[in-house]
Design an enzyme around this catalytic site. Structure first.
Site, PDB file in Angstrom:
ATOM      1  N   LEU A 128       0.859  -1.190   0.000  1.00 28.48           N
ATOM      2  CA  LEU A 128       0.000   0.000   0.000  1.00 28.48           C
ATOM      3  C   LEU A 128       0.889   1.232   0.000  1.00 28.48           C
ATOM      4  CD1 LEU A 128      -2.862   1.269   0.244  1.00 28.48           C
ATOM      5  CD2 LEU A 128      -2.518   1.252   2.720  1.00 28.48           C
ATOM      6  N   ILE A 135       4.902  -1.160   2.805  1.00 31.00           N
ATOM      7  CA  ILE A 135       4.474   0.212   2.563  1.00 31.00           C
ATOM      8  C   ILE A 135       5.324   0.776   1.431  1.00 31.00           C
ATOM      9  CG2 ILE A 135       4.094   2.487   3.552  1.00 31.00           C
ATOM     10  CD1 ILE A 135       2.388   0.209   4.776  1.00 31.00           C
ATOM     11  N   LYS A 136       4.659   1.341   0.428  1.00 28.97           N
ATOM     12  CA  LYS A 136       5.359   1.848  -0.742  1.00 28.97           C
ATOM     13  C   LYS A 136       5.805   3.290  -0.513  1.00 28.97           C
ATOM     14  CE  LYS A 136       4.047   0.450  -4.888  1.00 28.97           C
ATOM     15  NZ  LYS A 136       3.210   0.182  -6.090  1.00 28.97           N
ATOM     16  N   VAL A 137       7.086   3.525  -0.763  1.00 27.65           N
ATOM     17  CA  VAL A 137       7.700   4.842  -0.592  1.00 27.65           C
ATOM     18  C   VAL A 137       8.440   5.183  -1.880  1.00 27.65           C
ATOM     19  CG1 VAL A 137       9.421   6.168   0.694  1.00 27.65           C
ATOM     20  CG2 VAL A 137       7.949   4.539   1.901  1.00 27.65           C
TER      21      VAL A 137
END
Length: 371
Positions: free
Chosen positions: A107, A138-140
């Site tokens: 996400l 977690i997408k960064v």
């Protein structure tokens, strides 16, 4: 006989679905794809914008949340997090079977934070806690501000999918940030072996940008440049894999090996073919090899299942890839500038999708009957 996805897995590549949507879950399609060999899933604001605004699958849940007083952002988070948790739960058996090697779903942080290190760290940690699943990433984005955020998130025990990587130099920085984060986690007594990360190296968009520049030069009389068309993206990815091997074969990572760390696998993203003149599996077949992931949109997955050819291809043609890059330099195509522009455009695209999604939720809320 194994299908192409399963065959690729035997060669060390995991294939994930580049899509998360309520309909995939309620119809049983996600479960079917997992049975076919799909071992993870990725999402982004554009995917959720199309899923929520472009279907009625979420309308009842949206209505219930809105009538309960939830804000627009609150509705967005409730809808998307429910999908991510449900997908994570479907993938959990695979996560357990592979000892945390696979079975992840991702996400994205609010793309409005792409240039805000502190905001990204806080948001990613909040989302990771809220989702409360060990097999969530977690997408960064790999912006200048995102790199230190990645380092800090890994160091705090958050699984990270680093997204929007186009440049070989930025890729190197991402790998280093991951390893430095592991060292920080280790120094604080954290369990290094429990952390997972992928580096999402975007592919097809590179050809779109480079081909445009090549066509301009061909139009100005550079006919000998025809042979460079449609080749930059795969060459760029193959050279990134060579850097992966060097970095994770180096001393800095080796000093952690006793603690059982995972390498940060390269993940080939943006693998749908944009130019209809090109093969619909041209960003899948040449990029298969150990310790890699390919995240495929549904149309590309179906094409690969139908007629994909599987071979250990990622290390083939390295010399040709280097020559291709020399050819681009000779044609005055600056790959660092191209990839920098693509990162900026990618951040804007996701931010625009996120804003459009919130507007769509507002519009659906406005059409609800007043109580």
């Amino acid at each position: 006989m194994d299908n192409p996805v399963q065959q690729a897995r035997h060669l060390g590549q995991s294939m994930w679905l580049d899509n998360v949507a309520r309909g995939l879950l309620t119809s049983g399609e996600m479960r079917r794809l997992i049975a076919l060999g799909i071992s993870g899933a990725t999402s982004n604001p554009t995917i959720f914008e199309k899923a929520i605004d472009g279907s009625t699958d979420y309308d009842e849940a949206l209505k219930e949340l809105a009538l309960g007083g939830a804000s627009t952002v609150g509705i967005y988070e409730a809808l998307t997090q429910a999908d991510i948790r449900a997908t994570a739960d479907l993938l959990r058996p695979l996560y357990e079977e592979t000892n945390g090697q696979d079975g992840y779903v991702s996400l994205e942080v609010n793309p409005g934070l792409a240039y805000d290190t502190e905001g990204t760290v806080a948001e990613a940690q909040r989302l990771f806690r809220a989702l409360d699943r060990p097999n969530v990433m977690i997408k960064v984005p790999a912006t200048t501000e995102g790199i230190p955020a990645i380092r800090r998130l890994i160091g705090s025990g958050v699984n990270v999918n680093v997204t929007l990587i186009f440049s070989l130099e930025v890729y190197r920085e991402v790998c280093q940030a991951y390893i430095e984060g592991l060292h920080h986690l280790s120094a604080g007594g954290g369990e290094v072996a429990r952390i997972a990360s992928v580096a999402s190296f975007f592919v097809s968009r590179v050809d779109t940008a480079v081909d445009r520049l090549l066509q301009e030069r061909i139009g100005q009389g550079g006919a000998d440049l025809q042979g460079l068309l449609g080749r930059a993206a795969v060459a760029n990815a193959k050279l990134a894999y060579q850097r992966f091997k060097t970095i994770f074969g180096g001393e800095r990572f080796a000093s952690l090996l006793a603690q059982g760390p995972r390498v940060q696998r390269p993940l080939w993203a943006s693998t749908s073919t944009k130019n209809p003149a090109y093969s619909d599996v041209m960003y899948v077949e040449p990029l298969i090899g150990p310790h890699t992931v390919n995240t495929l949109p549904p149309v590309t997955l179906q094409a690969f299942l139908d007629h994909g050819r599987v071979a250990a291809s990622i290390e083939q043609g390295i010399g040709e890839a280097e020559e291709l890059m020399e050819g681009l330099r000779a044609a005055s195509i600056d790959m660092e500038q191209v990839t920098s522009d693509l990162l900026t455009e990618g951040v804007k695209l996701f931010a625009d999708s996120f804003d459009k999604l919130l507007r769509g939720i507002e519009e659906k809320k406005a059409r609800l009957p007043r109580r």
